[in-house]
Write an enzyme that holds these catalytic residues in place. Structure first.
Site, PDB file in Angstrom:
ATOM      1  N   ALA A  62      37.645 180.281  65.332  1.00  0.00           N
ATOM      2  CA  ALA A  62      37.981 179.202  64.408  1.00  0.00           C
ATOM      3  C   ALA A  62      37.077 178.008  64.663  1.00  0.00           C
ATOM      4  CB  ALA A  62      39.437 178.801  64.597  1.00  0.00           C
ATOM      5  N   GLY A 103      39.227 183.611  67.167  1.00  0.00           N
ATOM      6  CA  GLY A 103      39.401 184.151  65.812  1.00  0.00           C
ATOM      7  C   GLY A 103      38.335 185.164  65.454  1.00  0.00           C
ATOM      8  N   GLU A 106      39.686 188.276  66.753  1.00  0.00           N
ATOM      9  CA  GLU A 106      40.858 188.637  65.923  1.00  0.00           C
ATOM     10  C   GLU A 106      40.400 189.257  64.594  1.00  0.00           C
ATOM     11  OE1 GLU A 106      44.423 185.654  66.930  1.00  0.00           O
ATOM     12  OE2 GLU A 106      42.528 184.620  66.511  1.00  0.00           O
ATOM     13  N   GLU A 126      41.536 181.145  73.823  1.00  0.00           N
ATOM     14  CA  GLU A 126      42.323 180.046  73.253  1.00  0.00           C
ATOM     15  C   GLU A 126      43.097 179.237  74.300  1.00  0.00           C
ATOM     16  OE1 GLU A 126      41.718 182.767  69.680  1.00  0.00           O
ATOM     17  OE2 GLU A 126      41.844 182.924  71.855  1.00  0.00           O
TER      18      GLU A 126
HETATM   19  N1  T1G Z   1      34.108 175.634  66.727  1.00  0.00           N
HETATM   20  C1  T1G Z   1      33.268 174.604  66.459  1.00  0.00           C
HETATM   21  N2  T1G Z   1      32.093 174.361  67.136  1.00  0.00           N
HETATM   22  C2  T1G Z   1      31.783 175.227  68.098  1.00  0.00           C
HETATM   23  C3  T1G Z   1      32.615 176.326  68.441  1.00  0.00           C
HETATM   24  C4  T1G Z   1      33.818 176.525  67.688  1.00  0.00           C
HETATM   25  N3  T1G Z   1      34.647 177.539  67.925  1.00  0.00           N
HETATM   26  N4  T1G Z   1      32.025 176.989  69.448  1.00  0.00           N
HETATM   27  C5  T1G Z   1      30.877 176.327  69.719  1.00  0.00           C
HETATM   28  N5  T1G Z   1      30.724 175.285  68.917  1.00  0.00           N
HETATM   29  C6  T1G Z   1      29.589 174.350  68.877  1.00  0.00           C
HETATM   30  C7  T1G Z   1      29.411 173.561  70.169  1.00  0.00           C
HETATM   31  O1  T1G Z   1      30.205 172.411  70.185  1.00  0.00           O
HETATM   32  C8  T1G Z   1      27.925 173.237  70.137  1.00  0.00           C
HETATM   33  O2  T1G Z   1      27.757 172.155  69.263  1.00  0.00           O
HETATM   34  C9  T1G Z   1      27.318 174.475  69.482  1.00  0.00           C
HETATM   35  O3  T1G Z   1      28.400 175.115  68.777  1.00  0.00           O
HETATM   36  C10 T1G Z   1      26.760 175.458  70.476  1.00  0.00           C
HETATM   37  O4  T1G Z   1      27.764 175.730  71.442  1.00  0.00           O
HETATM   38  C11 T1G Z   1      42.809 181.337  65.285  1.00  0.00           C
HETATM   39  C12 T1G Z   1      42.403 179.038  66.640  1.00  0.00           C
HETATM   40  C13 T1G Z   1      30.366 180.518  71.821  1.00  0.00           C
HETATM   41  C14 T1G Z   1      30.179 180.890  74.248  1.00  0.00           C
HETATM   42  O5  T1G Z   1      37.021 178.916  72.416  1.00  0.00           O
HETATM   43  O6  T1G Z   1      32.796 179.160  74.256  1.00  0.00           O
HETATM   44  O7  T1G Z   1      39.635 180.839  67.373  1.00  0.00           O
HETATM   45  O8  T1G Z   1      26.922 170.496  70.900  1.00  0.00           O
HETATM   46  O9  T1G Z   1      26.599 174.606  73.375  1.00  0.00           O
HETATM   47  O10 T1G Z   1      26.480 177.574  75.567  1.00  0.00           O
HETATM   48  O11 T1G Z   1      43.024 182.242  67.357  1.00  0.00           O
HETATM   49  O12 T1G Z   1      30.293 177.662  72.467  1.00  0.00           O
HETATM   50  O13 T1G Z   1      25.339 171.780  69.513  1.00  0.00           O
HETATM   51  O14 T1G Z   1      26.838 170.070  68.447  1.00  0.00           O
HETATM   52  O15 T1G Z   1      28.707 175.965  73.719  1.00  0.00           O
HETATM   53  O16 T1G Z   1      25.573 179.190  73.853  1.00  0.00           O
HETATM   54  C15 T1G Z   1      38.209 179.968  70.191  1.00  0.00           C
HETATM   55  C16 T1G Z   1      34.229 178.276  72.023  1.00  0.00           C
HETATM   56  C17 T1G Z   1      38.392 178.949  69.120  1.00  0.00           C
HETATM   57  C18 T1G Z   1      34.826 179.628  71.863  1.00  0.00           C
HETATM   58  C19 T1G Z   1      28.412 179.588  73.003  1.00  0.00           C
HETATM   59  N6  T1G Z   1      36.808 180.056  70.523  1.00  0.00           N
HETATM   60  N7  T1G Z   1      32.773 178.314  72.154  1.00  0.00           N
HETATM   61  O17 T1G Z   1      28.036 178.896  74.140  1.00  0.00           O
HETATM   62  O18 T1G Z   1      26.546 177.088  73.087  1.00  0.00           O
HETATM   63  S1  T1G Z   1      40.099 178.768  68.729  1.00  0.00           S
HETATM   64  C20 T1G Z   1      36.314 179.507  71.631  1.00  0.00           C
HETATM   65  C21 T1G Z   1      32.184 178.742  73.306  1.00  0.00           C
HETATM   66  C22 T1G Z   1      40.472 180.102  67.729  1.00  0.00           C
HETATM   67  C23 T1G Z   1      42.167 181.492  66.606  1.00  0.00           C
HETATM   68  C24 T1G Z   1      41.906 180.232  67.352  1.00  0.00           C
HETATM   69  C25 T1G Z   1      30.698 178.618  73.373  1.00  0.00           C
HETATM   70  C26 T1G Z   1      29.950 179.926  73.082  1.00  0.00           C
HETATM   71  P1  T1G Z   1      26.660 171.082  69.545  1.00  0.00           P
HETATM   72  P2  T1G Z   1      27.423 175.773  73.008  1.00  0.00           P
HETATM   73  P3  T1G Z   1      26.562 178.211  74.237  1.00  0.00           P
END
Ligand code: T1G
Length: 699
Positions: A62, A103, A106, A126
């Site tokens: 998400a 997501g 999922e 999450e």
């Molecule tokens: N949403 C929005 N922005 C995101 C994002 C996300 N999920 N993931 C990364 N970014 C942005 C981040 O802020 C950065 O922005 C750029 O992307 C590159 O990320 C329904 C509700 C995927 C392993 O927890 O763990 O799904 O600083 O620097 O080191 O159940 O990002 O460049 O402006 O981290 O290569 C669950 C979160 C969401 C994964 C990549 N997902 N992301 O790492 O790059 S909740 C997560 C990460 C959800 C559902 C629920 C890592 C990465 P900027 P980065 P990276």
């Protein structure tokens, strides 16, 4: 331009999520996906559908940036899209590379089959954002890999690699070559018609084992006490996975959704999301163009093979960078190398790394005793004891023997980087790189820019932090930089509380319950009380007379009690144990000091302890911001989250301050200032923000 690209290979339609940087499933992508999928599902000429992601990954889940906006609740929702995919009358295969997280996974679980590139990260992280999977993950994952394995993945939030996922049954095929081609071929290998359909919601075979183990969930909860202490989401996740067993799919899914909606508005989730974004923001340097040139760091050297030097050298070796480590005495060098070897062997024994990895890292670390044997390193990090003269001597030598391009860094935790730089004729190449003990474990790297440190040196050192697996934060030169300067304020007040009526075990319990892994006195005993004692003695002559500190700590050191290393400090320790035990000796000493200072000891409760320790720390943070020694409040939060064990579910000291309200903090600080004087004078920035009803988050 649509966020989903549609293409066709024979009778298979390929839908590609194309929404940089991480194919976050925000409203735009959800809308495009729902439309593209419906079109393919309704097309009679289409026999199968492949879902994949453009760029570095399948999807990071998400879009977290939309959480507190109406977009996150605007249809089509992710659960609706996944249900649509799951109930399609043709097989849907996910073609996964890079990352499939939250997501994103999922979505893949809604597909009938998953094909993945070896090495892909797959997980439901999450809980690290203070929520739970909210699009069916807690109901579908147990049906695909079994309850026990699903519990582990969801409650820890830790991703697994595609190879492990394949072994668990989460991945049906590991792609050899192009993953989309592999997925299309997989579709073509499926039986025709209904036989190819496999709605995840209907899969029950993997739930059997858990049905035979009614104790499973209670037993699992017992294992969570340490890791999930003070956190709501991990326990909520267990309840949802339990629902996958005790309720019908739709009922379990509804329960999950309700739980998700409750958590996503919680203060813990807001704090954890704040931590996620400020960590990433810290890497961006205001005023430094993104294209500032950086130097390649392909070789390194470390001066000093003690605890810090050894840990720093391990970071380079772990990142595959050859490193020469220098000690003037060979005996000291061999002792240091032995400790490094022991650290690696311990990791092998715990199964954290392979023997091959240990061997390759040790092969990258070379001990030397002569500055002329350092070779031509791209960067040198000095990590000797905290004495200015000794450091200046080292930097003079380094400037003489190292190529002009070599970056000269110091791991000092307190000394003036500008004064050290001035000893060399390359101040632009001098920077502080403050690591935290144990340096091969702690993730914070406080990079200290000097007055003359060049943009290139700053950009290079920030990039190096990422390469070493550290979280780099840029700070300015002052006594103790950001972290230690705020720590002084916190520890000083924790000592004054003892004079007024508190006891070490009481103060430590309050901070432990607040969420820190340890209280200030147990930390002091772990680090060694003699370290602080030496610094206090060295500064006695220069300290302003109106800025008193408590004499208790000095008295304890004068008794030869330096903490764990002498089995006695603020607490006493049984031989071989690290468990702090309250010591009547110390209580007697504290009461004696109170009397000497004329204090009538009084009861002190938890709330006062938290205020008295946290608010001065925050106040110091406000001064640091006003002096421009930290770029933004979020950088200060990142320093405390990664360097000082600040409870992540509180977001860091500056974020926490906003949850309390700066007016309240200002009022308490003003009262403390009246009672206790100069150390507790409210910072001008705090005063201004409190007066205007703003927070650090508004800066
Ligand atoms: N949403 C929005 N922005 C995101 C994002 C996300 N999920 N993931 C990364 N970014 C942005 C981040 O802020 C950065 O922005 C750029 O992307 C590159 O990320 C329904 C509700 C995927 C392993 O927890 O763990 O799904 O600083 O620097 O080191 O159940 O990002 O460049 O402006 O981290 O290569 C669950 C979160 C969401 C994964 C990549 N997902 N992301 O790492 O790059 S909740 C997560 C990460 C959800 C559902 C629920 C890592 C990465 P900027 P980065 P990276």
């Amino acid at each position: 331009m649509s966020a989903v690209k549609t293409s066709q290979i024979s009778k298979t339609v390929v839908l590609t999520l194309d929404h940089a940087p991480v194919n976050g499933l925000g409203l735009a992508l959800r809308t495009a996906l729902a439309a593209a999928f419906q079109a393919a599902a309704d097309d009679p000429d289409v026999a199968a559908i492949v879902l994949t992601g453009a760029g570095r990954m399948f999807s990071a889940g998400a879009d977290i940036t939309e959480f507190d906006t109406p977009k996150s609740m605007t249809p089509p929702s992710l659960p609706e899209i996944i249900n649509m995919i799951e109930q399609a009358n043709k097989p849907v295969v996910a073609a996964i590379h890079g990352n499939a997280l939250g997501g994103g996974l999922e979505l893949a679980l809604g597909c009938a089959y998953r094909v993945a590139v070896p090495g892909t990260n797959m997980g439901l992280p999450e809980v690290s954002l203070g929520i739970i999977p909210g699009a069916g993950g807690t109901q579908r994952l147990p049906r695909v890999i079994g309850v026990a394995a699903a519990l582990d993945m969801i409650v820890t939030g830790k991703p697994v690699k595609a190879e492990k996922a394949h072994a668990l049954g989460l991945v049906d095929e590991l792609a050899d070559g192009d993953v989309v081609q592999a997925a299309v071929k997989f579709c073509q290998g499926l039986p025709a018609g209904e036989a190819a359909l496999r709605p995840t919601r209907a899969r029950e075979d993997k739930l059997g084992a858990a049905r035979d183990d009614p104790q499973l969930f209670d037993d699992y909860r017992k294992t969570m006490a340490r890791k999930a202490r003070g956190l709501d989401a991990p326990y909520a996740a267990v309840e949802c996975v339990e629902a996958s067993l005790t309720q019908e799919f739709d009922a379990g899914h509804l329960f999950e959704r309700k739980t998700f909606k409750k958590l996503v508005v919680s203060s813990q989730s807001q704090a954890l999301r704040h931590a996620f974004f400020v960590e990433r923001a810290a890497a961006k340097i205001d005023g430094l163009p993104r294209d500032t040139p950086t130097q390649e760091i392909n070789s390194a050297a470390v001066i000093g093979c003690g605890t810090m030097g050894g840990g720093i050298a391990m970071n380079f070796a772990n990142a595959g960078i050859p490193v020469n480590i220098l000690e003037v005495e060979d005996a000291a060098l061999q002792k240091g190398l032995e400790i490094i070897r022991g650290n690696y062997a311990a990791s092998v024994a715990k199964g954290r790394i392979s023997q091959d990895k240990m061997n390759s890292c040790m092969a990258l670390i070379k001990g030397v005793t002569d500055f002329n044997a350092l070779g031509e390193p791209d960067i040198v990090i000095e990590a000797i004891y905290e004495k200015m003269d000794a450091k200046k001597e080292v930097f003079a030598k380094l400037h003489a023997v190292c190529p002009p391009d070599t970056i000269l860094a110091t791991n000092t935790s307190t000394l003036d980087v500008d004064e050290i730089a001035a000893i060399t004729k390359r101040p632009g190449k001098v920077i502080g790189t403050h690591f935290f003990s144990p340096a091969n474990v702690m993730r914070l790297q406080e990079n200290v820019r000097g007055r003359k440190t060049s943009d290139e040196t700053i950009a290079t050192t920030m990039a190096l932090a990422k390469k070493l697996g550290k979280v780099g934060v840029l700070v300015g030169v002052c006594d103790g930089f950001v972290g230690n300067r705020m720590l002084y304020a916190y520890s000083r007040q924790s000592n004054f509380l003892l004079e007024e009526g508190g006891l070490p075990e009481q103060v430590d319990k309050a901070l432990y319950d607040f969420g820190f892994p340890m209280g200030p006195f147990a930390v002091g005993d772990l680090a060694g009380l003699d370290v602080g004692w030496l610094i206090r003695k060295a500064r006695a002559a220069t300290r302003p007379s109106n800025l008193r500190y408590s004499p208790i700590a000095d008295r304890i050191c004068e008794m030869g009690r330096y903490g764990q290393k002498t089995s006695a400090g603020w607490f006493r320790y049984e031989p071989g144990s690290r468990v702090p035990i309250a010591d009547p000796e110390i209580e007697k000493l504290i009461i004696q000091v109170s009397e000497e200072l004329g204090y009538e000891r009084r009861p002190i409760d938890e709330a006062e302890i938290i205020q008295r320790c946290m608010y001065p720390l925050i106040n110091e943070g406000a001064k640091i911001l006003a002096e421009g020694l930290a770029q933004r409040p979020g950088d200060i939060d990142t320093v405390w989250l990664y360097g000082y064990g600040f409870p992540r579910q509180r977001g860091g000291p500056m974020f926490y301050a906003d949850t309390v309200g700066l007016k309240k903090i200002y009022d308490v600080m003003s009262k403390l200032y009246d009672e206790h004087g100069e150390w507790l004078k409210p910072a001008p920035l705090l005063t201004e923000l409190a007066a205007t009803g703003r927070g650090f988050g508004d800066l």
